[in-house]
Each structure stands twice: as structure tokens, then as C-alpha cells.
Design a protein around this motif. Structure first.
Motif, PDB file in Angstrom:
ATOM      1  N   HIS A  79      10.739 -37.075  -8.539  1.00 24.63           N
ATOM      2  CA  HIS A  79      11.066 -37.471  -7.179  1.00 24.63           C
ATOM      3  C   HIS A  79      12.126 -36.592  -6.496  1.00 24.63           C
ATOM      4  CE1 HIS A  79       8.719 -41.189  -7.404  1.00 24.63           C
ATOM      5  NE2 HIS A  79       9.252 -41.394  -8.597  1.00 24.63           N
ATOM      6  N   PRO A  80      11.997 -35.273  -6.530  1.00 21.97           N
ATOM      7  CA  PRO A  80      12.939 -34.488  -5.731  1.00 21.97           C
ATOM      8  C   PRO A  80      12.715 -34.784  -4.249  1.00 21.97           C
ATOM      9  CG  PRO A  80      11.154 -33.099  -6.525  1.00 21.97           C
ATOM     10  CD  PRO A  80      10.993 -34.431  -7.205  1.00 21.97           C
ATOM     11  N   ASP A  81      13.795 -34.739  -3.469  1.00 18.95           N
ATOM     12  CA  ASP A  81      13.651 -35.001  -2.035  1.00 18.95           C
ATOM     13  C   ASP A  81      12.717 -33.975  -1.411  1.00 18.95           C
ATOM     14  OD1 ASP A  81      15.338 -37.190  -1.988  1.00 18.95           O
ATOM     15  OD2 ASP A  81      17.133 -35.980  -1.649  1.00 18.95           O
ATOM     16  N   PRO A  82      11.886 -34.383  -0.435  1.00 18.42           N
ATOM     17  CA  PRO A  82      10.987 -33.419   0.212  1.00 18.42           C
ATOM     18  C   PRO A  82      11.781 -32.382   0.993  1.00 18.42           C
ATOM     19  CG  PRO A  82      10.985 -35.509   1.399  1.00 18.42           C
ATOM     20  CD  PRO A  82      11.751 -35.737   0.137  1.00 18.42           C
ATOM     21  N   PRO A  83      11.241 -31.169   1.120  1.00 18.17           N
ATOM     22  CA  PRO A  83      11.951 -30.136   1.868  1.00 18.17           C
ATOM     23  C   PRO A  83      12.066 -30.499   3.344  1.00 18.17           C
ATOM     24  CG  PRO A  83       9.733 -29.400   1.267  1.00 18.17           C
ATOM     25  CD  PRO A  83       9.966 -30.691   0.561  1.00 18.17           C
ATOM     26  N   ASP A  84      13.169 -30.099   3.937  1.00 22.67           N
ATOM     27  CA  ASP A  84      13.427 -30.351   5.347  1.00 22.67           C
ATOM     28  C   ASP A  84      13.493 -29.011   6.069  1.00 22.67           C
ATOM     29  OD1 ASP A  84      14.122 -31.329   7.805  1.00 22.67           O
ATOM     30  OD2 ASP A  84      16.204 -31.793   7.280  1.00 22.67           O
ATOM     31  N   GLY A  85      12.395 -28.605   6.661  1.00 22.35           N
ATOM     32  CA  GLY A  85      12.360 -27.344   7.381  1.00 22.35           C
ATOM     33  C   GLY A  85      11.794 -26.211   6.552  1.00 22.35           C
ATOM     34  N   TRP A  86      11.604 -25.081   7.230  1.00 21.85           N
ATOM     35  CA  TRP A  86      10.923 -23.934   6.617  1.00 21.85           C
ATOM     36  C   TRP A  86      11.702 -23.350   5.450  1.00 21.85           C
ATOM     37  CZ3 TRP A  86      12.246 -18.848   5.831  1.00 21.85           C
ATOM     38  CH2 TRP A  86      11.222 -18.015   5.382  1.00 21.85           C
ATOM     39  N   ALA A  87      13.009 -23.195   5.590  1.00 22.86           N
ATOM     40  CA  ALA A  87      13.808 -22.551   4.549  1.00 22.86           C
ATOM     41  C   ALA A  87      13.712 -23.323   3.231  1.00 22.86           C
ATOM     42  CB  ALA A  87      15.268 -22.427   4.991  1.00 22.86           C
ATOM     43  N   GLN A  88      13.825 -24.643   3.306  1.00 19.88           N
ATOM     44  CA  GLN A  88      13.724 -25.445   2.087  1.00 19.88           C
ATOM     45  C   GLN A  88      12.308 -25.397   1.519  1.00 19.88           C
ATOM     46  OE1 GLN A  88      15.192 -29.423   2.594  1.00 19.88           O
ATOM     47  NE2 GLN A  88      17.330 -28.789   2.804  1.00 19.88           N
ATOM     48  N   ALA A  89      11.306 -25.433   2.400  1.00 16.21           N
ATOM     49  CA  ALA A  89       9.919 -25.386   1.934  1.00 16.21           C
ATOM     50  C   ALA A  89       9.616 -24.053   1.251  1.00 16.21           C
ATOM     51  CB  ALA A  89       8.958 -25.618   3.100  1.00 16.21           C
ATOM     52  N   GLU A  90      10.087 -22.959   1.832  1.00 20.26           N
ATOM     53  CA  GLU A  90       9.871 -21.635   1.247  1.00 20.26           C
ATOM     54  C   GLU A  90      10.582 -21.526  -0.105  1.00 20.26           C
ATOM     55  OE1 GLU A  90       8.589 -17.437   1.467  1.00 20.26           O
ATOM     56  OE2 GLU A  90       7.930 -19.352   2.322  1.00 20.26           O
TER      57      GLU A  90
END
Length: 333
Positions: A79-90
Motif C-alpha cells: 500500500h504505498p501512497d499513489p503518486p501525486d503528479g508527473w514527477a512522482q509518477a516518473e
């Protein structure tokens, strides 16, 4: 320098269940817990990976420790927190790509296997092939089929969702033929999941960790359809036994789904029949452990260490590699 076997824990920083498992892990192994979203916080979590003509390798470092990829023997993805925005997603995509490149590592559970196993139709089909009792189920965006299904089951059907809603919890509920008729246009706009109502007397949450099974009876004062929507103070939890034939089927199902961990839900009727409802590859276990005393967090920790090391050999440079032999089969109950 000998590299200590390391368990990598990928979880949100405020997850209490992760805290329990890490506490047990720390007694027996080197543990490195990371939050993927820290990769975008300067200096908090540093990661450098190399892809060339040598095996893929990387290094993770924070203020507490540095971990080399060759030291990782297991990964607990919880359960890691979902990415918030492009930088975290990348950054998350790079982390996942490097982790997926690890060979001979035990995952609990591998995200891609968990995603594939989450499919409701796939679960029900495989469970049915193993001999589980399955409530009659349809998936449809045709209101006529939905109405006929409810009519076949006494004028009612259970309406459920396969995916969690992004903003709120959507419990399963019983709908009547009249309600289905009134929502014809809504049904035409999306696939709907309807199931035969089970005249249950209680529910079972069965938590599975490797070969170990932790069955918990869940009862609500009002016999509610979906106990997950009931306040915890109105529920009771207690350990319960599971038959050997059903336990064997559960282990086979986990193997077919490619899961090391799962939370299975059953509805039990007055005749004692366990009706299989679903398997959640990342279902919570903390409430079961706290109310029943079943040592699920320790079982997860043991599995991440003992099962990961069972088929490994130690190399001269201090690394840890999987042996060429097959993994040990799951034990019978």
C-alpha cells in the motif's frame, strides 16, 4: 565486504500494519523501508541504477542506511501512497522498473501479479474450476439481462463493484427488480456486477501468508450484507477452523493466482457451506490480528525472511543469489 540479506519494504510512512511487520522483521533480518514518493524530495531517498552489459544493479540510500540491489532477497510491496503528479509518477516508474529487474527475489506480492489476480471474473473462474462454491454471477450492461437475473433469484440481486471508488467506499448492496428497472439508463452506460444473494449466517475473512492460513469468523449484529461498511464496534471477530479439503483448494487457488499473500472473503450459510466471494491481494489484516491475536504480521515477516532464503546460495563476493533448484512446494495442512 559481506552484504547482509535485506528485506525491502515499500509502504506508506503512516501504515500501522507495515509498522507491525517491520518490527518483527528487524528481529531477524536487515530491513530497508522506503516510501516511493520520497524520491522527489531532495536528499531524502537517493537511488542510482545502472543498465549496461552487466546485470542490472542499483543502490538505494537514505539517512538511515544504504542498500545494494544484490543484497535484496525479498520485497514486501504494501500500500504505498499513489503518486501525486508527473514527477512522482516518473520516479515510481523507474523504481518499479529497477525492482522488477531483480532475479530470484521473493515478492509479497509482485505488483503485476497482484494486478492480474485482482480480476473478479478470473478469480471466480479459477475458484469454480477448483471446486469452490460460487454464487451465480453475471457481468452486464444490458438492463434486460440484469432484470431477468434478479427474477431468477427471487426478485433480488447483489450489486457489487470490482474496483474501489477513488473518492468513497462503495459497499455491496441488495437491489430489487424495481430498482434495476429504474436504473436502466445507468446500466446501459457501464458494466455492472450482479450476484446471487447468499442466505448467510456469518462471514469469514481468510488471510493467507504462504502456506499459513488464518481464518476469522466475522459476525455483525444485524447480519449486514457487507460487513466492511459496518462500524467495527458492531462486529465480532473470532478464530475459526477450516476443513482440510477447503484449505487445500485455497492453497491451489493462491498458486494459480500467483500470490504469496491474500485476504479471501467467504459467506457461510446455515448448512455450513462456505461460498467464495473474492480474493484481495492486498487486503488489510491489522484488524484481524488486533481482535483475535492471530500472529499474521509475524507470519508475513517469517515468510519474507525464511521463504526468501530457503533456496539461496551465498556467493564469494558476499552477494545472495537464487539457487538453480526449484522452489519448495507449498506444504499440505
Amino acid at each position: 565486504m559481506t552484504l547482509p540479506p535485506t528485506v525491502l519494504v515499500v509502504a506508506a510512512p503512516s501504515d500501522l500494519s507495515a509498522d507491525l511487520v517491520v518490527r518483527h522483521l528487524s528481529e531477524h533480518a536487515n530491513v530497508h523501508r522506503v516510501d516511493p514518493n520520497d524520491l522527489v524530495k531532495p536528499g531524502v531517498l537517493r537511488m542510482t541504477g545502472h543498465a549496461d552489459d552487466k546485470p542490472l544493479r542499483f543502490e538505494l540510500a537514505d539517512e538511515h542506511r544504504t542498500t545494494l540491489s544484490s543484497a535484496i532477497v525479498s520485497v514486501w510491496w504494501w500500500h504505498p501512497d499513489p503518486p501525486d503528479g508527473w514527477a512522482q509518477a516518473e520516479s515510481r516508474a523507474v523504481l518499479e522498473g529497477l525492482l522488477y529487474g531483480l532475479e530470484g527475489v521473493l515478492w509479497v506480492n509482485h505488483p503485476s501479479r497482484a494486478a492480474a489476480a485482482r480480476s473478479g471474473p478470473t478469480q471466480l473462474n479459477r475458484a469454480a474450476n477448483l471446486g469452490f462454491r460460487i454464487p451465480d454471477t453475471i457481468y452486464t450492461n444490458d438492463p434486460r439481462e440484469a432484470v431477468n437475473f434478479a427474477l431468477d433469484h427471487g426478485g433480488e440481486a447483489v450489486c457489487k463493484t470490482l474496483l474501489g471508488h477513488s473518492e468513497r467506499f462503495v459497499p455491496a448492496r441488495v437491489v430489487t427488480v424495481e430498482e434495476i428497472e429504474a436504473e436502466r439508463e445507468s446500466i446501459r452506460k457501464a458494466m455492472h456486477y450482479f450476484q446471487q444473494p447468499v442466505q448467510k449466517v456469518y462471514d469469514v475473512r481468510l488471510t493467507v501468508v504462504g502456506d499459513r492460513l488464518f481464518p476469522c469468523k466475522v459476525s455483525s449484529r444485524g447480519g449486514d450484507l457487507d460487513w466492511r461498511a459496518v462500524p467495527e464496534e458492531e462486529l465480532s471477530f473470532e478464530p475459526i477452523s477450516i476443513s482440510l479439503p477447503l484449505a487445500q483448494k485455497v492453497r491451489k487457488l493462491m498458486g494459480l493466482l500467483g500470490l504469496e499473500y491474500g485476504a479471501l472473503d467467504f459467506a457461510v450459510d446455515a448448512a455450513g457451506t462456505w461460498w467464495y466471494l473474492e480474493t484481495n491481494p492486498s487486503g488489510q489484516f491489522g484488524f484481524v490480528e488486533s481482535t483475535t491475536g492471530m500472529v499474521i504480521s509475524r507470519a508475513i515477516a517469517d515468510h519474507l525472511v525464511q521463504s526468501a532464503m530457503a533456496n539461496r546460495v551465498f556467493t564469494p563476493d558476499g552477494g545472495h543469489k537464487a539457487s538453480s533448484g526449484p522452489r519448495k512446494p507449498r506444504k499440505a495442512l
